[in-house]
Design a protein around this motif. Structure first.
Motif, short mmCIF file in Angstrom:
data_model
loop_
_atom_site.label_atom_id
_atom_site.label_comp_id
_atom_site.label_asym_id
_atom_site.label_seq_id
_atom_site.Cartn_x
_atom_site.Cartn_y
_atom_site.Cartn_z
N LYS A 96 2.79 1.47 -3.63
CA LYS A 96 1.39 2.07 -4.40
C LYS A 96 1.39 3.55 -4.01
N ASN A 97 1.02 3.70 -3.28
CA ASN A 97 1.03 5.10 -3.49
C ASN A 97 1.45 5.88 -3.77
N ALA A 98 3.12 5.69 -2.87
CA ALA A 98 4.08 6.72 -2.87
C ALA A 98 5.58 6.25 -3.08
N GLN B 209 0.65 -1.58 0.01
CA GLN B 209 0.10 -0.25 0.02
C GLN B 209 0.70 1.47 0.19
#
Length: 213
Positions: free
Chosen positions: A40-42, A37
């Protein structure tokens, strides 16, 4: 600069916070899902990914790290196994993991590790890499194509053989009396001609070529 830390061990987590530089921010993920997660976000926000390999489900976690790296190959990954496993080390380093260290690494050694990895080298020490190559070449398969080294130039061939001995780019440059940039250029050409994807794969190919001849 941020470091993503997949870490399930409180003692190791606290130690990492004590030995990292003040300009480094550690971001903790306690499981694989949280790690994905965050990436995926950064993914671009993290300069490194530190992964603690616990004893429980060790082999499974090794494969999870392999899959994770294949999906985010641009992120530098350093693993911290809680137990010694040469097979796991070869598996991880051969797919491009940047290094492995003891979980309770010292401050100065960690600085050295990051410096080596930043320069494009694999961390593990010359002796570790060399022994890993020698002891596993005969029993573990690699993913390189069955090709000869005949397409390499004389200097490329020498670079390949020096790398197969576990030498770093700097050591190869000193041995051949050339610059590190020249060594890197030779390695780029060698990887393209042989389809070896990393230094360990190239070393395996060199040893296999010796056996054939």
């Amino acid at each position: 600069m941020k470091i993503l830390c997949w870490n399930t061990n409180e003692a190791v987590w606290n130690h990492w916070n004590q030995v990292t530089r003040s300009d480094l921010t550690l971001v903790r993920a306690k499981n694989l899902s949280e790690t994905y997660q965050l990436l995926k976000n950064a993914a671009e926000d993290f300069a490194y990914c530190f992964i603690y390999l616990e004893d429980e489900n060790f082999s499974e976690q090794v494969e999870q790290v392999v899959t994770l790296h294949s999906q985010y190959p641009e992120n530098k990954v350093i693993v911290f196994p809680n137990k010694a496993s040469q097979a796991a080390a070869l598996r991880l380093l051969s797919v491009g993991i940047n290094g492995q260290c003891q979980p309770f690494i010292g401050r100065q050694q960690l600085e050295l590790v990051l410096s080596v990895v930043d320069s494009g080298e694999i961390w593990g020490g010359k002796a570790f890499i060399e022994n890993l190559i020698k002891q596993t070449a005969a029993v573990l398969e690699t993913e390189v194509r069955d090709v000869e080294l005949d397409d390499l130039s004389e200097r490329e061939n020498k670079v390949a053989h020096l790398v197969a001995q576990g030498l770093s780019n700097k050591e190869v440059a000193n041995n051949m009396n050339v610059t590190e940039r020249t060594v890197k250029a030779h390695l780029t050409a060698i990887f393209k001609k042989t389809s070896a994807k990393d230094r360990l794969s190239l070393a395996m190919l060199v040893q296999k070529s010796h056996k054939v001849h």
